[in-house]
Design a protein around this motif. Structure first.
Motif, short mmCIF file in Angstrom:
data_model
loop_
_atom_site.label_atom_id
_atom_site.label_comp_id
_atom_site.label_asym_id
_atom_site.label_seq_id
_atom_site.Cartn_x
_atom_site.Cartn_y
_atom_site.Cartn_z
N LEU A 56 -5.04 6.90 4.15
CA LEU A 56 -3.47 5.93 3.85
C LEU A 56 -3.19 7.03 5.48
N LEU A 57 -3.70 8.29 5.84
CA LEU A 57 -2.61 8.83 6.73
C LEU A 57 -3.74 8.20 8.35
N ALA A 58 -4.64 7.92 7.86
CA ALA A 58 -5.67 7.40 9.20
C ALA A 58 -4.50 5.79 9.69
N ILE A 59 -4.78 5.05 8.11
CA ILE A 59 -4.46 3.55 8.63
C ILE A 59 -2.97 3.92 9.77
N GLY A 60 -2.53 4.86 8.60
CA GLY A 60 -0.42 4.84 9.51
C GLY A 60 -0.66 4.98 10.72
N GLY A 61 -1.50 6.44 10.85
CA GLY A 61 -1.84 6.56 12.53
C GLY A 61 -2.10 6.07 13.26
N LEU A 62 -2.88 5.23 12.78
CA LEU A 62 -3.51 3.77 14.34
C LEU A 62 -2.41 2.94 14.05
N ALA A 63 -1.14 2.08 13.46
CA ALA A 63 -0.55 1.50 12.69
C ALA A 63 0.43 2.14 14.07
N LEU A 112 0.78 -1.27 0.19
CA LEU A 112 -0.30 0.11 -0.46
C LEU A 112 0.80 1.84 -0.06
N TRP A 113 2.41 1.38 1.08
CA TRP A 113 2.60 1.96 1.27
C TRP A 113 3.60 2.64 -0.48
N ARG A 114 3.80 1.65 -1.47
CA ARG A 114 4.49 1.91 -2.07
C ARG A 114 3.11 2.25 -4.38
#
Length: 347
Positions: A243-250, A216-218
């Motif tokens: 994606l920012l939300a997913i990355g923030g949660l992770a 997903l990042w790529r």
């Protein structure tokens, strides 16, 4: 490495050399300097536990947890989309992804990994005749059932070897053709240490379960590089927010698990664990009695690396980047002087 069976001599006639034309040859190449004390037909005692999970394998799994959480969020997002669009039950993709890690130990899947991901091939008959007796001797000394593993060869002129998945052991054609049997045994004992310590499968599991997050990042980076038309801006903006939300949660989950300062140095800790795994595999080979031969191989590789650096000395910027402190800290293999230093107690 996949062990076909070599024909042994009479077990009562002393150490059993490998089958093949070189024992009586005038100038064997490479020399067969290994003492075979566990030929076919001799009794071999296996250890009660063929595998274990040492501290470095546990460290690899622990440090991969943030990537696993990110990938889990991505999988859950995809599951939600499929549930809404296709009516596919929400739990099926998630359960399938979680269960897919078992494929690390599935022999047909390992064959595909060896052939198409690692670029390995099965040994040819003459290669198997040289490789099998050495592998059989190494595993017999360690008390390991060598038939559980598969031997592979890489078409390469570099000196290298691999331990991957649950049962893959590979060597380059150069190592097979140029190393004397004693040095080849030391290299194989090192790779066996990766398997018996759990380094190979834990590393592959960490890579596998982090794959959705990396993919997903790529994809996000590829979209950012593409030509953005006004009509696509809204879609890209929505994807970016998601994606920012997913990355923030992770990141929040990882920060809670590890603490934020520790989370920032995770790449360096992962590399340090990888270096420790290499030193443990060296120690495994040394404990089996292969320390002198392993030291010879490491010195040979160190000399080759130094010669290659001298040949590319003109590329000063590239050399400075490779030799920089961050690059060394992010390396998953310790330098050769460090490995030789740790072997000195066994020499």
């Amino acid at each position: 490495m996949t062990p076909p069976t070599a024909q042994p001599q009479d077990p009562g006639d002393g150490p059993v050399p490998p089958s093949g034309p070189h024992p009586n040859a005038a100038a064997p190449h490479p020399p067969d300097d290994l003492i075979y004390e566990h030929g076919t037909g001799r009794r071999v005692y296996y250890t009660a536990h063929q595998r274990r999970v040492d501290i470095t394998a546990l460290g690899q799994l622990a440090l991969a947890l943030p990537a696993f959480l990110t990938s889990a969020l991505v999988v859950l997002l995809v599951s939600t989309i499929l549930d809404g669009c296709l009516g596919l039950p929400f739990w099926i993709p998630a359960v399938f992804w979680l269960a897919s890690g078992a494929l690390v130990f599935h022999r047909p899947t390992e064959d595909l990994l060896a052939r198409y991901l690692l670029g390995l091939r099965r040994p040819m008959p003459q290669e198997a005749a040289r490789l099998e007796p050495v592998w059989r001797e190494v595993t017999a000394i360690a008390g390991i059932d060598g038939a559980l593993y598969q031997l592979w060869v890489e078409e390469s002129d570099d000196l290298n070897a691999y331990a991957a998945a649950g049962h893959i052991v590979g060597v380059t054609r150069f190592a097979l053709e140029q190393l004397p049997s004693g040095q080849l045994a030391a290299v194989l004992a090192h790779e066996l240490g990766h398997h018996t310590g759990g380094h190979a499968w834990s590393s592959l599991l960490s890579q596998w379960y982090g794959l959705p997050g990396r993919a997903l990042w790529r994809a996000l980076r590829a979209m950012a590089r593409s030509v953005v038309t006004p009509a696509r801006c809204a879609v890209y903006l929505a994807v970016g927010v998601l994606l920012l939300a997913i990355g923030g949660l992770a990141s929040t989950a990882a920060a809670v698990l590890y603490g934020f300062p520790l989370f920032l140095v995770l790449p360096y800790l992962s590399a340090a664990v990888g270096r420790r795994a290499e030193l443990r595999a060296d120690r495994h080979a040394a404990a089996l009695g292969f320390a002198p031969k392993l030291a010879e191989v490491l010195e040979m590789m160190h000399t080759s690396e130094a010669r290659a650096r001298q040949m590319t000395l003109a590329a000063a910027e590239e050399r400075a980047e490779r030799d920089s402190t961050p690059a060394r800290l992010l390396s998953t293999h310790p330098d050769y002087p460090t490995r030789l230093h740790h072997l000195r107690h066994y020499l």
